[in-house]
Design an enzyme around this catalytic site. Structure first.
Site, mmCIF file in Angstrom:
data_model
loop_
_atom_site.group_PDB
_atom_site.id
_atom_site.type_symbol
_atom_site.label_atom_id
_atom_site.label_comp_id
_atom_site.label_asym_id
_atom_site.label_seq_id
_atom_site.Cartn_x
_atom_site.Cartn_y
_atom_site.Cartn_z
ATOM 1 N N MET A 90 4.221 12.857 -19.135
ATOM 2 C CA MET A 90 4.764 12.018 -18.074
ATOM 3 C C MET A 90 5.569 12.865 -17.102
ATOM 4 S SD MET A 90 5.614 9.141 -16.597
ATOM 5 C CE MET A 90 6.914 8.666 -15.441
ATOM 6 N N SER A 91 5.306 12.747 -15.797
ATOM 7 C CA SER A 91 6.073 13.411 -14.749
ATOM 8 C C SER A 91 6.027 14.928 -14.937
ATOM 9 C CB SER A 91 7.503 12.868 -14.730
ATOM 10 O OG SER A 91 8.208 13.327 -13.601
ATOM 11 N N SER A 92 7.134 15.569 -15.295
ATOM 12 C CA SER A 92 7.095 17.007 -15.566
ATOM 13 C C SER A 92 6.069 17.318 -16.639
ATOM 14 C CB SER A 92 8.480 17.490 -15.995
ATOM 15 O OG SER A 92 8.466 18.864 -16.291
#
Length: 449
Positions: free
Chosen positions: A146-148
């Protein structure tokens, strides 16, 4: 830039249990365990491992990657990957970034280079550690984040297509989009969706991550909210461009449906549930999109039963596979037969001398003349690649290079295609530099029946 980065951190840490999609599952006695000394780890990542009580005899393996400000244990707690592991018997690795932002390094040249250092090398070592201790199916190794962690999923699939079979990126950006200079962790231009390239340019970035690689490319599942104000929505389109081009596809979907309210799912290169590229757009959703672990596991195929009698690796239909151990006669090792590093098959491995010409040789049989697939299992615990000549029946047919594996206990498989004679054949790996060969575990040959 720092203010904008903090905005991302604040947005990501706001992920709540109500936004995540949890599974009801039976109670499990399995626990999350921290592992240390797992191999080469240039950025001092932490590693947590979840092995379910009902782990399969030949389990799949998932690397689950947290958001900025997160940790592996938090990602374990706040997503349903562990519950799904309990249900389906696969293993989960939860890495933790070790910098003040707790973001993964997806921006330095080291991180964007295969074997170059930083977080990807440490994560590759974690995978090798688990492979050396569990009978992991090499055809069922995946990454999701998720995200990073989604950005790192893109990076891992680009750098290690020979390791990861598929990935799921929840609110990420294309490989190399977040590249920065001067030590900055934040690319405003990429985050704002302002880096627009052609599919060919994006695809070339992935292909250049592992020059000379000709094997299969990992499948990719992409998720993004249209109202993402941290990693803006144009990044979703750029990711689609990148991974469709990597698979030799155009950007016109061959299948479209709506798996959930406000969701549009498109598939490229196939209409089934494991298409080469699958993309889910979430209308009106911001950066804190729900992590649909069930759909990721479905895309990977980890919810399906593993083969009941899997071969050492996956031969083509109708093929016959034979393994030749490097330490067993009539194999020849110009060096020593050692057993001081874990994870090898059989009773040892060939530790060739550090010299050009210090070869490993195998005598193999083919039922008929024709094309055969070779799989060389090796470990190269340094970052410097070790090139060699592949000599078949006295003639050099290829010049493979054995890249660094992150640790001497981390084993990888290199796949090569050659033509063999009917009956007996001699296959020699002859190093072409003074560094010699990597440690050689075995050679597998798959021929047509």
């Amino acid at each position: 830039m720092r203010t904008r980065a903090k905005g991302l951190l604040a947005a990501v840490v706001a992920l709540t249990a109500s936004a995540l999609m949890f599974l009801a599952s039976p109670a499990s006695a399995a626990t999350l365990t921290e592992v240390t000394n797992f191999g080469t780890n240039p950025s001092n990542l932490r590693m947590h491992l979840y092995v379910p009580d009902n782990v399969q005899a030949r389990p799949g393996l998932l690397v689950a990657l947290h958001w900025c400000t997160g940790t592996g244990p938090v990602f374990h707690r706040d997503t349903q990957f562990a519950q799904l592991a309990d249900r389906h018997g696969f293993i989960v690795i939860y890495p933790t970034a070790n910098r003040s932002s707790q973001c993964f390094d997806v921006y330095t040249q080291q991180a964007l280079t295969r074997g170059g250092g930083s977080d990807p090398v440490g994560i590759r070592s974690m995978v090798g550690y688990v492979q050396s201790r569990y009978n992991v199916d090499p055809n069922r190794i995946f990454a999701a984040g998720m995200s990073s962690g989604a950005m790192m999923t893109n990076v891992l699939l680009a750098l290690y297509p020979d390791v990861f079979r598929a990935g799921a990126a929840f609110a990420g950006v294309p490989y190399t989009c977040f590249r920065t200079t001067g030590g900055s962790e934040w690319s405003t231009e990429c985050a704002n969706g302002q880096i627009i390239r052609t599919p060919q340019q994006w695809g070339d970035a992935v292909r250049n991550a592992y020059p000379g690689y000709t094997g299969p490319r990992p499948r990719m599942q992409l998720w993004h909210g249209t109202n993402d104000d941290a990693l803006r929505y144009p990044n979703f389109t750029e990711e689609i461009k990148q991974w469709t081009n990597v698979h030799g596809l155009n950007q016109t979907p061959v299948f479209t449906d709506s798996p959930g309210s406000g969701q549009t799912r498109t598939r490229y290169g196939g209409t089934g549930g494991q298409a080469p590229v699958e993309a889910i757009s979430m209308q009106g959703v911001g950066h804190n999109l729900p992590i649909n672990a069930t759909e990721a596991i479905r895309f990977f195929g980890l919810n399906a039963a593993p083969p009941t009698s899997p071969p050492p690796s996956s031969p083509p239909p109708g093929g016959s596979t034979t393994r030749y151990e490097a330490e067993a006669s009539p194999a020849v090792c110009t060096g020593t037969i050692d057993s001081n590093w874990s994870g090898y098959s059989g009773s040892g491995f060939c530790n060739g001398g550090n010299a050009a010409g210090a070869y490993a040789q195998f005598a193999v049989n083919a039922p008929a003349a024709g094309t055969a697939t070779l799989r060389v299992r090796f470990a190269n615990g340094v970052t410097t690649a070790r090139p060699a000549s592949l000599i078949v029946n006295g003639a050099t047919v290829q010049t493979p290079s054995f890249e660094g594996t992150g640790a001497w206990s981390t084993w990888m498989t290199k796949t090569l295609t050659v033509t063999l004679n009917a009956g007996g054949n001699t296959i020699r790996l002859n190093p072409t530099t003074a560094n010699g060969l990597p440690n050689i575990d075995y050679l597998e040959i798959t021929t047509s029946s």
